[in-house]
Design an enzyme around this catalytic site. Structure first.
Site, PDB file in Angstrom:
ATOM      1  N   CYS A  33       6.413  -7.282   7.129  1.00 45.57           N
ATOM      2  CA  CYS A  33       7.471  -6.743   7.970  1.00 45.57           C
ATOM      3  C   CYS A  33       7.827  -7.795   9.014  1.00 45.57           C
ATOM      4  CB  CYS A  33       6.991  -5.460   8.666  1.00 45.57           C
ATOM      5  SG  CYS A  33       8.256  -4.658   9.674  1.00 45.57           S
ATOM      6  N   CYS A  49       1.109  -2.688  15.506  1.00 45.22           N
ATOM      7  CA  CYS A  49       1.116  -2.325  14.088  1.00 45.22           C
ATOM      8  C   CYS A  49       0.555  -3.454  13.227  1.00 45.22           C
ATOM      9  CB  CYS A  49       2.543  -2.005  13.660  1.00 45.22           C
ATOM     10  SG  CYS A  49       2.712  -1.557  11.935  1.00 45.22           S
ATOM     11  N   CYS A  94       6.196  -5.263  15.766  1.00 44.27           N
ATOM     12  CA  CYS A  94       5.690  -4.305  16.752  1.00 44.27           C
ATOM     13  C   CYS A  94       4.244  -4.677  17.091  1.00 44.27           C
ATOM     14  CB  CYS A  94       5.760  -2.875  16.204  1.00 44.27           C
ATOM     15  SG  CYS A  94       7.432  -2.349  15.804  1.00 44.27           S
ATOM     16  N   CYS A 152      -1.139   5.671  10.093  1.00 41.65           N
ATOM     17  CA  CYS A 152       0.042   4.945  10.568  1.00 41.65           C
ATOM     18  C   CYS A 152      -0.350   3.625  11.218  1.00 41.65           C
ATOM     19  CB  CYS A 152       0.791   5.757  11.621  1.00 41.65           C
ATOM     20  SG  CYS A 152       1.497   7.266  11.014  1.00 41.65           S
ATOM     21  N   CYS A 192       3.439   8.496   1.176  1.00 46.43           N
ATOM     22  CA  CYS A 192       4.011   7.518   2.095  1.00 46.43           C
ATOM     23  C   CYS A 192       4.108   6.197   1.330  1.00 46.43           C
ATOM     24  CB  CYS A 192       3.071   7.399   3.295  1.00 46.43           C
ATOM     25  SG  CYS A 192       3.529   6.128   4.472  1.00 46.43           S
ATOM     26  N   GLU A 228       0.818  -1.200   0.000  1.00 47.12           N
ATOM     27  CA  GLU A 228       0.000   0.000   0.000  1.00 47.12           C
ATOM     28  C   GLU A 228       0.855   1.255   0.000  1.00 47.12           C
ATOM     29  OE1 GLU A 228      -4.142  -1.241   2.059  1.00 47.12           O
ATOM     30  OE2 GLU A 228      -2.424  -1.281   3.390  1.00 47.12           O
TER      31      GLU A 228
END
Ligand code: SAH
Length: 346
Positions: free
Chosen positions: A117, A124, A121, A338, A110, A97
């Site tokens: 990933c 997230c 975290c 975010c 962004c 994205e």
């Protein structure tokens, strides 16, 4: 059929690499500049768009090289603020994205640097299914090229804050930074580029030596190891004392202030004591703190701090002489804020 390989992807190449790559085809040097222009300025997605090359030249290119596709598979526009979220489909069917934010001073995009990933975290969405693969430089650029073509508007700032940990895909990200700031390409000055990391200290040190003028953002989210360990597994490898020391070195060596991201989670890292501890630890470091009202990610169980709490936290930091702002969150209701990327497209 050509098998796509990292070495033969054309949008990932600098002008020098392009010149070298097409030399065996007997093409004159100026062709490299034309091809670079097609891929970067004009955002070409296919060889047959390169109309100032002969048919034979385009065929010869297509036999040896490929252009990584970054097709718009889905586009969502946030009504209140005009934020646009794209889902891009890559050559192997994987998706990433990218988000375009409209500001008075221009468009900011962004972009993602990895599919998934590995950092894990807790708060997230992007990392909930682990890492699939790194993006090529041309795939990071492709997100910009596709969005710019689609919107018919220029993009003047780029933040590497989408999916992925940019410093884990170091070489490709570095090449991307050089390509996107190239005068014959997107020509986005390095002062208009930001890179955000969860805090991989060896790579931050390495980045310090690259002589780039970009803004380094570090996702901190906690005032001490106890809280940071609970939120970000990476902290066990690179605890805060090391991280802050490396950040201080980076700031003094580059004379660029570090931007610390701090998302406020209700009852977790948002107390007065946290604000005081954070202020004391950042002390005289050349930095700025960006407070982010945490974005809800379904199933992760974190809540956003109350507005009064966010205000009080900011005030306490300010009183300790820390430069601080509260970030306006854009695109929340289309899942573009975010930490919300890739929640629903798996
Ligand atoms: N891996 C890099 C780049 C991702 S940037 C990094 O960690 O910095 C994405 C930013 O959004 C990071 O600062 C991340 O910590 C933050 N973020 C992730 N989940 C969030 C959430 N639920 N609410 C607010 N910010 C979040």
């Amino acid at each position: 059929m050509l098998t796509p390989s990292d070495q033969t992807e054309l949008r990932s190449m600098t002008p020098d690499m392009l010149r070298e790559a097409i030399a065996p085809l007997g093409m004159p040097r100026f062709r490299a500049a034309q091809i670079f222009d097609w891929l970067h300025q004009k955002g070409a997605a296919r060889f047959d768009e390169m109309t100032n090359l002969s048919k034979a030249q385009r065929t010869a290119l297509a036999e040896r090289f490929w252009i990584a596709p970054c097709e718009i598979a889905k586009k969502q526009i946030s009504a209140p603020d005009g934020t646009v979220k794209y889902l891009f489909r890559l050559h192997d069917g994987e998706t990433v994205e990218g988000v375009v934010m409209r500001y008075r001073y221009g468009n900011s995009m962004c972009v993602s640097t990895q599919v998934g990933c590995r950092m894990g975290c807790r708060f997230c969405a992007s990392g909930q299914h682990g890492l699939v693969r790194n993006l090529l430089p041309g795939e990071i650029l492709g997100q910009l090229a596709s969005a710019r073509r689609d919107l018919g508007e220029s993009i003047s700032r780029v933040v590497l804050m989408g999916m992925g940990e940019p410093l884990e895909n170091y070489d490709n990200v570095l090449r991307f930074l050089r390509l996107v700031s190239h005068p014959e390409g997107f020509n986005i000055g390095q002062r208009r580029l930001s890179l955000s990391t969860c805090g991989l200290t060896p790579q931050i040190k390495r980045l310090q030596g690259e002589g780039l003028g970009l803004t380094l953002s570090v996702s901190l989210h906690a005032p001490n190891d106890k809280i940071r360990n609970a939120l970000m597994p990476v902290n066990r490898a690179y605890p805060m004392q090391t991280l802050l020391r490396v950040c201080a070195d980076y700031a003094s060596a580059t004379s660029r202030r570090i931007s610390f991201e701090y998302a406020l989670f209700d009852g977790c890292n948002d107390s007065d004591a946290c604000a005081k501890e954070l202020g004391a630890r950042l002390g005289k470091l050349l930095c700025h703190v960006n407070l982010i009202p945490a974005n809800p990610v379904e199933a992760l169980g974190f809540r956003r701090s109350k507005p009064e709490r966010i205000k009080a936290f900011a005030q306490l930091l300010g009183q300790q002489g820390i430069s601080v702002t509260v970030r306006r969150s854009l695109g929340g209701e289309i899942g573009a804020a975010c930490g919300q990327l890739r929640q629903s497209n798996r």
